[in-house]
Motif scaffolding. Structure first.
Motif, PDB file in Angstrom:
ATOM      1  N   ASP A 915      -3.340 -94.983   6.692  1.00 30.91           N
ATOM      2  CA  ASP A 915      -3.223 -93.602   6.101  1.00 30.91           C
ATOM      3  C   ASP A 915      -3.142 -92.675   7.021  1.00 30.91           C
ATOM      4  OD1 ASP A 915      -5.594 -94.209   7.003  1.00 30.91           O
ATOM      5  OD2 ASP A 915      -6.829 -93.215   5.311  1.00 30.91           O
ATOM      6  N   ALA A 916      -3.117 -93.028   8.476  1.00 27.75           N
ATOM      7  CA  ALA A 916      -3.201 -91.923   9.254  1.00 27.75           C
ATOM      8  C   ALA A 916      -2.009 -90.961   9.375  1.00 27.75           C
ATOM      9  CB  ALA A 916      -3.176 -92.571  10.776  1.00 27.75           C
ATOM     10  N   ARG A 917      -0.690 -91.395   9.095  1.00 25.73           N
ATOM     11  CA  ARG A 917       0.502 -90.660   8.627  1.00 25.73           C
ATOM     12  C   ARG A 917       0.636 -90.294   7.464  1.00 25.73           C
ATOM     13  NH1 ARG A 917       3.657 -91.119  13.297  1.00 25.73           N
ATOM     14  NH2 ARG A 917       3.228 -92.666  14.904  1.00 25.73           N
ATOM     15  N   GLU A 918       0.053 -90.907   6.388  1.00 26.38           N
ATOM     16  CA  GLU A 918       0.477 -90.345   5.128  1.00 26.38           C
ATOM     17  C   GLU A 918      -0.452 -89.164   4.560  1.00 26.38           C
ATOM     18  OE1 GLU A 918       2.906 -91.843   4.093  1.00 26.38           O
ATOM     19  OE2 GLU A 918       3.358 -93.108   5.525  1.00 26.38           O
ATOM     20  N   VAL A 919      -1.855 -89.296   5.134  1.00 24.68           N
ATOM     21  CA  VAL A 919      -2.770 -88.491   4.228  1.00 24.68           C
ATOM     22  C   VAL A 919      -2.325 -87.034   4.511  1.00 24.68           C
ATOM     23  CG1 VAL A 919      -4.279 -88.303   6.534  1.00 24.68           C
ATOM     24  CG2 VAL A 919      -5.117 -87.637   4.216  1.00 24.68           C
ATOM     25  N   PRO A 920      -2.304 -85.936   3.493  1.00 24.38           N
ATOM     26  CA  PRO A 920      -1.771 -84.544   3.615  1.00 24.38           C
ATOM     27  C   PRO A 920      -2.790 -83.893   4.437  1.00 24.38           C
ATOM     28  CG  PRO A 920      -1.611 -85.452   1.514  1.00 24.38           C
ATOM     29  CD  PRO A 920      -2.279 -86.352   2.262  1.00 24.38           C
ATOM     30  N   ILE A 921      -2.577 -83.198   5.500  1.00 29.13           N
ATOM     31  CA  ILE A 921      -3.219 -82.164   6.231  1.00 29.13           C
ATOM     32  C   ILE A 921      -2.716 -80.801   6.061  1.00 29.13           C
ATOM     33  CG2 ILE A 921      -4.133 -81.660   8.587  1.00 29.13           C
ATOM     34  CD1 ILE A 921      -3.434 -84.441   9.375  1.00 29.13           C
ATOM     35  N   VAL A 922      -3.699 -79.755   5.631  1.00 32.47           N
ATOM     36  CA  VAL A 922      -3.284 -78.585   5.166  1.00 32.47           C
ATOM     37  C   VAL A 922      -3.896 -77.448   6.231  1.00 32.47           C
ATOM     38  CG1 VAL A 922      -3.072 -76.780   3.665  1.00 32.47           C
ATOM     39  CG2 VAL A 922      -2.939 -78.925   2.730  1.00 32.47           C
ATOM     40  N   ALA A 923      -3.305 -76.751   6.875  1.00 28.56           N
ATOM     41  CA  ALA A 923      -3.727 -75.773   7.962  1.00 28.56           C
ATOM     42  C   ALA A 923      -4.488 -74.588   6.854  1.00 28.56           C
ATOM     43  CB  ALA A 923      -2.632 -75.262   8.698  1.00 28.56           C
ATOM     44  N   LEU A 924      -5.777 -74.258   7.270  1.00 25.08           N
ATOM     45  CA  LEU A 924      -6.420 -73.347   6.454  1.00 25.08           C
ATOM     46  C   LEU A 924      -6.708 -72.405   7.705  1.00 25.08           C
ATOM     47  CD1 LEU A 924      -7.379 -72.839   3.364  1.00 25.08           C
ATOM     48  CD2 LEU A 924      -9.448 -73.854   4.270  1.00 25.08           C
ATOM     49  N   THR A 925      -5.892 -71.199   7.900  1.00 28.24           N
ATOM     50  CA  THR A 925      -6.213 -70.640   8.970  1.00 28.24           C
ATOM     51  C   THR A 925      -6.103 -68.920   8.989  1.00 28.24           C
ATOM     52  OG1 THR A 925      -5.621 -70.271  11.352  1.00 28.24           O
ATOM     53  CG2 THR A 925      -4.000 -70.846   9.881  1.00 28.24           C
ATOM     54  N   ALA A 926      -6.478 -68.104   9.936  1.00 27.58           N
ATOM     55  CA  ALA A 926      -6.571 -66.588   9.694  1.00 27.58           C
ATOM     56  C   ALA A 926      -5.268 -66.369  10.525  1.00 27.58           C
ATOM     57  CB  ALA A 926      -7.453 -65.958  10.105  1.00 27.58           C
ATOM     58  N   ASN A 927      -4.597 -67.438  11.271  1.00 27.27           N
ATOM     59  CA  ASN A 927      -3.525 -67.263  12.362  1.00 27.27           C
ATOM     60  C   ASN A 927      -2.082 -67.212  11.375  1.00 27.27           C
ATOM     61  OD1 ASN A 927      -5.052 -66.771  14.219  1.00 27.27           O
ATOM     62  ND2 ASN A 927      -5.006 -68.807  15.128  1.00 27.27           N
ATOM     63  N   THR A 928      -1.488 -65.999  11.221  1.00 27.81           N
ATOM     64  CA  THR A 928      -0.466 -66.380  10.355  1.00 27.81           C
ATOM     65  C   THR A 928       0.912 -66.015  10.563  1.00 27.81           C
ATOM     66  OG1 THR A 928      -0.830 -64.010   9.834  1.00 27.81           O
ATOM     67  CG2 THR A 928      -2.295 -65.578   8.553  1.00 27.81           C
ATOM     68  N   PHE A 929       1.247 -65.917  12.126  1.00 29.06           N
ATOM     69  CA  PHE A 929       2.375 -65.584  12.505  1.00 29.06           C
ATOM     70  C   PHE A 929       3.308 -66.911  12.362  1.00 29.06           C
ATOM     71  CE2 PHE A 929      -0.014 -62.446  14.935  1.00 29.06           C
ATOM     72  CZ  PHE A 929       0.361 -61.485  14.251  1.00 29.06           C
ATOM     73  N   GLN A 930       4.461 -66.594  12.734  1.00 30.42           N
ATOM     74  CA  GLN A 930       5.656 -67.734  12.212  1.00 30.42           C
ATOM     75  C   GLN A 930       5.438 -68.777  13.418  1.00 30.42           C
ATOM     76  OE1 GLN A 930       7.756 -68.154   9.850  1.00 30.42           O
ATOM     77  NE2 GLN A 930       8.026 -70.091  10.684  1.00 30.42           N
ATOM     78  N   GLU A 931       4.825 -68.239  14.510  1.00 30.49           N
ATOM     79  CA  GLU A 931       4.879 -69.223  15.640  1.00 30.49           C
ATOM     80  C   GLU A 931       3.575 -70.155  15.391  1.00 30.49           C
ATOM     81  OE1 GLU A 931       3.718 -65.128  17.575  1.00 30.49           O
ATOM     82  OE2 GLU A 931       5.367 -65.921  16.067  1.00 30.49           O
ATOM     83  N   ASP A 932       2.321 -69.599  14.552  1.00 31.59           N
ATOM     84  CA  ASP A 932       1.401 -70.470  14.083  1.00 31.59           C
ATOM     85  C   ASP A 932       2.046 -71.432  13.272  1.00 31.59           C
ATOM     86  OD1 ASP A 932      -0.450 -68.771  15.804  1.00 31.59           O
ATOM     87  OD2 ASP A 932      -0.083 -67.308  14.225  1.00 31.59           O
ATOM     88  N   ARG A 933       2.742 -70.994  12.306  1.00 34.19           N
ATOM     89  CA  ARG A 933       3.205 -72.017  11.369  1.00 34.19           C
ATOM     90  C   ARG A 933       4.145 -73.211  11.901  1.00 34.19           C
ATOM     91  NH1 ARG A 933       3.007 -69.512   6.107  1.00 34.19           N
ATOM     92  NH2 ARG A 933       2.387 -67.518   6.363  1.00 34.19           N
ATOM     93  N   ASP A 934       4.730 -72.793  13.064  1.00 37.34           N
ATOM     94  CA  ASP A 934       5.689 -73.677  13.695  1.00 37.34           C
ATOM     95  C   ASP A 934       4.893 -74.786  14.551  1.00 37.34           C
ATOM     96  OD1 ASP A 934       7.873 -72.682  12.768  1.00 37.34           O
ATOM     97  OD2 ASP A 934       8.203 -71.239  14.565  1.00 37.34           O
ATOM     98  N   GLU A 935       3.651 -74.044  15.090  1.00 34.93           N
ATOM     99  CA  GLU A 935       2.728 -75.264  15.871  1.00 34.93           C
ATOM    100  C   GLU A 935       2.143 -76.081  14.993  1.00 34.93           C
ATOM    101  OE1 GLU A 935       0.020 -72.690  18.090  1.00 34.93           O
ATOM    102  OE2 GLU A 935       1.381 -71.920  19.451  1.00 34.93           O
TER     103      GLU A 935
END
Length: 967
Positions: A915-935
């Motif tokens: 399940d290591a590659r399958e479990v969904p991981i959602v970023a929950l963060t106050a960093n909202t720039f496009q570069e943060d999304r890309d990272e």
């Protein structure tokens, strides 16, 4: 290698007439010049009927200002004209200095020596420099009282003649020397040189044609020449003083007296003036090929490679740039390789001291950049080649440290001998040295105040200050010290390697050494400015941010500690524009995170209270007002961030296929309720049903802002209209006009020009209208980034029309990847039905207790089971300890102690479990720039929920990522 004269010997154009006319030696017994000492000082011409030189009482000639025609026979180093017509050389510099005393201006006459001499004799040309004194020509023109210098006589032979060495005069014995028979003075000086050195040589006097080809034909071993130009394939083996040269002046020109007067003044001010000009335009040494012995050549052929220990990442000696290693040390050994045939391999060390250890362990053959003298090298068991470069040292002191007690602590790089920086330790009773691994560590110690001083080469300091900030460090002294750089071989010395290296390094010309140093002494990096330095440089912007932050109902108090940290030091060339540019990117990221974190608490808690079912209607209404106010404050912050990114040129346009009718429908849906609430007529018209490539997020932002302004300044009963119309079309693009118009209050003519400026609003509206005054400035810049221009037409009291045109590429079919607008909201679109959340088990990684409480409460309302980790490391450990499939989804904060969310996601993704590659991981963060999304995507995350978030947004994101439950 320098070039020998195209016309060698006394025939060169540089200094005179020896070739072009019958020559005679200076009259015997005149007592005025000793040819052997002519270059040792100021030489005066033999006294004749021309009389004595005159000096005016006021120190300048009395002659009237006039234009002087000067013969200018071109010769390398003496009289030169480049491709642009600029003149230079010994003669030109003399003329410039003479004009300062005489006030003359010059008209230069180019031509051959013969023609120009004739013109001086006839008075067509007033004067010409570089003339040897010949008694037969005193009737034709006059000579200046003082010489303008003298050249050198050179003995030249073929470069491949190994029997003659430029360092051993005895190798000239028995050789034949070709001379031009008319150069009598040169021949006399040659005989004096041979007699003085006890050399038995045969001097062969030749006609001009034979003289010019004597070396090429092999009729002689050496040629007597002069120091003007050099041809490839020859070398200079000896030199001795040549004949002085003078300025020739036309008879009856009236120029001789003011000329002698000016030259007297020049020599009185600077007795070495002629010698300085000669050194400026002629080489002080002549290059010769490296004299490798048979043993040297055998060693080069036998050895596979020579390993050189270098400190990696140490600018300007050895550093990486764009995937390649560069630097002074590499350039030096590349040049040595070209001249010797040796192959060098660089062995990397982390510190200066480590380079010695690499050599001692046998992992390297030599140290590439030894920074001390022979005495220091001997104490370490090394021998040095000649230095290949030197840099001035600069001393830095700490603003925090105090040496009033007479005790001074100096930071030094480990591996160097104890240094007492010049001017920094005067008057002290005790000097203590502390060792640090790198120069960076030395500066950090000075910055912290744990030591008083440090010293380093200036080129090192420039690069370090360009890459970092040291606010408490200041230059301490202007006393000059030098650090020289050499190659260091371990003792006992490999004599064959040392011989080859030493000869190669000693063959470097001054021009080559200067080029190597200058190419590697300008910093190539720029300092990424910190938040602290940005606020220090932009206090007004910092205060503005603090005020906006304070408006968030006192939720957070941020104290920004500012300090004036402009460390001004000599020769460091960092511009304020570069520092500001790099400060903004770091500042925007930090400010976005710090403001959104408390906003998440405000919006999140109001959502929890509203959804709990326990709030009374009046309390629920108050919560909705709190939520609306918080969102409004967030929009103000977003406006400021957008404007700052635009001004910093960090705003990017991300174009995707967008259906125009869908965009129009979304805007109509967004504003229909507001139109009904304000009793306005709202019309949207979009007859263009194409799919175009455009940044739909930014385009919607512009149109929504224009519509919001139209609704804000239009009274009840009025109308607002949005229409998108086609103006022209080609096969693969369409030109569209976007228009938002209203019949509201309008804008005064004097306000029209300034409404697109930051923080500006129309005068009649700014008291009543909410906002930062950034909306139209942002819209204007976004339209510009998309290739258009935002324009306005307005009649005060009747309404306004805002419009812009965009030429957009067409696509046949929209890509089925979901709207970019949905992506920016953190929701992936798709056709799958929303999955129920009850019974879902979520691992929540969040270090902030309040944020964790909010997220847990919102998820509890949907029946989600939540297990919390306080940082990324704990999250990884909980996941590893769980059974495969135990967690249905992971909510991961990004900025956490121990291990951040990005690192935790990467570690989870590489675990060896199903399940290591399958479990969904959602970023929950106050960093909202496009570069943060890309990272986040690069780290293996599936979704992105920016803080502050709505409960609905969180639920929809989770539902979109959960797999359908089996029926």
């Amino acid at each position: 290698m320098k070039k020998l004269a195209a016309r060698l010997g006394g025939v060169v154009l540089a200094f005179a007439l020896a070739l072009t006319m019958p020559c005679a030696a200076l009259a015997e017994g005149n007592g005025s010049v000793s040819p052997e000492t002519a270059s040792q000082g100021v030489v005066s011409a033999p006294e004749k009927s021309t009389g004595e030189a005159h000096i005016s009482e006021q120190g300048s000639p009395s002659a009237e200002r006039r234009v002087v025609r000067v013969g200018f026979p071109q010769a390398e180093g003496f009289a030169m004209v480049d491709a642009t017509g600029q003149r230079s050389g010994v003669l030109y510099d003399w003329l410039v200095e003479i004009a300062k005393y005489t006030g003359w201006t010059y008209e230069f006459v180019d031509g051959s020596i013969n023609d120009l001499v004739d013109q001086v004799a006839t008075g067509e040309v007033d004067m010409m420099g570089g003339m040897f004194i010949r008694e037969s020509y005193r009737t034709a023109f006059d000579y200046s009282h003082y010489s303008t210098g003298s050249n050198l006589c050179l003995l030249i032979c073929p470069e491949d003649d190994k029997t003659i060495a430029n360092f051993d005069v005895s190798t000239l014995k028995g050789k034949t020397i070709g001379v031009f028979k008319s150069a009598r003075e040169k021949i006399r000086r040659l005989h004096n040189y041979l007699d003085f050195n006890g050399l038995d040589c045969t001097v062969v006097e030749l006609e001009l044609e034979d003289y010019q080809d004597c070396l090429k034909n092999g009729t002689v071993d050496l040629m007597l020449g002069s120091d003007v130009e050099v041809l490839e394939g020859y070398k200079v083996v000896a030199s001795f003083p040549g004949e002085p040269h003078y300025v020739g002046v036309a008879k009856e020109s009236g120029l001789l007296a003011p000329l002698d007067d000016a030259m007297t003044q020049i020599y009185a001010a600077d007795p070495s003036f002629a010698e300085r000009l000669y050194a400026r335009h002629f080489p002080n040494a002549y290059d010769s090929p490296i004299a490798f012995s048979d043993a040297d050549r055998a060693y080069v052929n036998e050895v596979d490679e020579v390993r050189v220990a270098v400190v990696v990442g140490q600018y300007p000696l050895y550093y990486e740039r764009e995937g390649d290693y560069r630097g002074l040390t590499k350039d030096v050994f590349d040049l040595v390789s070209q001249r010797t045939g040796l192959t060098f391999r660089f062995v990397h060390a982390a510190t200066y001291e480590d380079t010695f250890e690499l050599v001692k362990r046998g992992e390297a053959d030599l140290v590439g950049s030894f920074m001390e003298d022979e005495r220091a090298a001997a104490t370490k068991g090394f021998a040095l080649t000649a230095a290949y470069a030197s840099f001035d040292d600069v001393v830095f002191r700490s603003k925090r440290a105090s040496s009033d007690d007479g005790h001074v602590v100096v930071a030094q790089v480990a591996g160097r001998e104890n240094l007492e920086p010049a001017g920094a330790t005067e008057g002290t009773q005790e000097v203590e040295s502390k060792r640090y691994p790198t120069f960076v560590a030395c500066l950090e110690a000075v910055n912290e105040g744990s030591v008083d001083f440090t010293c380093m080469p200036s080129a090192f300091a420039e690069a370090l200050f360009a890459d970092r900030s040291f606010p408490n460090v200041a230059p301490a002294t202007a006393n000059r010290q030098l650090t020289s750089f050499s190659a260091a071989l371990p003792e006992p010395v490999n004599s064959q390697l040392y011989s080859v290296l030493s000869k190669a390094v000693n063959s470097f010309t001054e021009e080559e050494r200067a080029a190597l140093a200058s190419r590697n002494s300008v910093p190539l990096v720029s300092r990424p400015t910190s938040l602290k330095s940005f606020v220090a440089e932009n206090p007004l912007f910092g205060v503005g941010v603090l005020l906006v932050f304070a408006l968030l109902a006192g939720a957070v108090a941020v104290v920004v500690a500012t300090s004036k940290m402009r460390a001004r030091m000599m020769e460091l060339k960092l511009t304020k524009a570069e520092e500001t540019s790099r400060a903004k990117s770091d500042f925007l990221s930090r400010m976005s995170h710090e403001i959104r974190t408390p906003m998440n608490a405000i919006i999140g808690l109001s959502n929890v209270a509203s959804l709990s079912g326990e709030a009374t209607p009046s309390v629920k209404a108050d919560l909705e007002k709190i939520n609306a106010s918080a969102k409004y404050l967030l929009s103000l912050v977003n406006d400021i961030l957008d404007m700052a990114k635009i001004e910093n040129e960090k705003m990017s346009i991300n174009a995707t296929p967008t259906r125009l009718t869908s965009l129009a429908d979304q805007l109509e849906s967004m504003f229909s309720f507001l139109a009904s609430e304000k009793h306005l007529r709202f019309e949207v018209s979009c007859p263009v049903d194409d799919t175009v490539v455009v940044d739909d997020v930014r385009l919607q932002q512009v149109l929504a802002n224009l519509l919001s302004n139209a609704f804000k300044f239009t009274e009840a009963g009025g109308s607002v209209r949005l229409f998108i119309e086609e103006e022209s079309r080609t096969e693969d693009a369409v030109c569209l006009r976007f228009v938002v118009e209203d019949d509201g209050t309008g804008i005064r003519p004097e306000d029209v020009e300034r409404i697109f400026k930051s923080f500006e609003q129309a005068a009649e509206n700014h008291r009543n209208a909410q906002g930062t005054g950034l909306g139209l400035a942002i819209c204007s810049n976004l339209v510009r980034l998309m290739g258009g221009t935002l324009e306005v037409e307005s009649v005060f009291g009747k309404g306004s029309k805002f419009s812009f045109r965009l030429n957009l590429p067409l696509v046949d079919e929209p890509e089925d990847q979901g709207s970019c607008l949905a992506e920016c909201a953190g929701v992936e679109t798709g056709e799958a039905e929303a999955q129920p959340l009850a019974g879902v088990r979520v691992l929540l990684a969040e270090d902030n207790d309040l944020n964790a409480e909010i997220a847990t409460a919102l998820l509890d309302l949907k029946g989600v089971e939540v297990e919390r980790a306080c940082d990324g490391r704990e999250a990884v450990n909980l996941f590893v300890a769980s059974e495969p499939g135990y967690y249905n989804l992971i909510l991961m904060d990004v900025m956490m102690p121990e291990l951040d969310g990005l690192g935790a996601s990467r570690e989870i993704r590489v675990l060896n479990r199903p399940d290591a590659r399958e479990v969904p991981i959602v970023a929950l963060t106050a960093n909202t720039f496009q570069e943060d999304r890309d990272e986040a995507v690069a780290a293996g995350m599936n979704g992105f929920v920016p803080k502050p978030f709505e409960a609905r947004q969180l639920y929809e994101t989770l539902q979109s990522l959960l797999p359908p439950k089996p029926e």
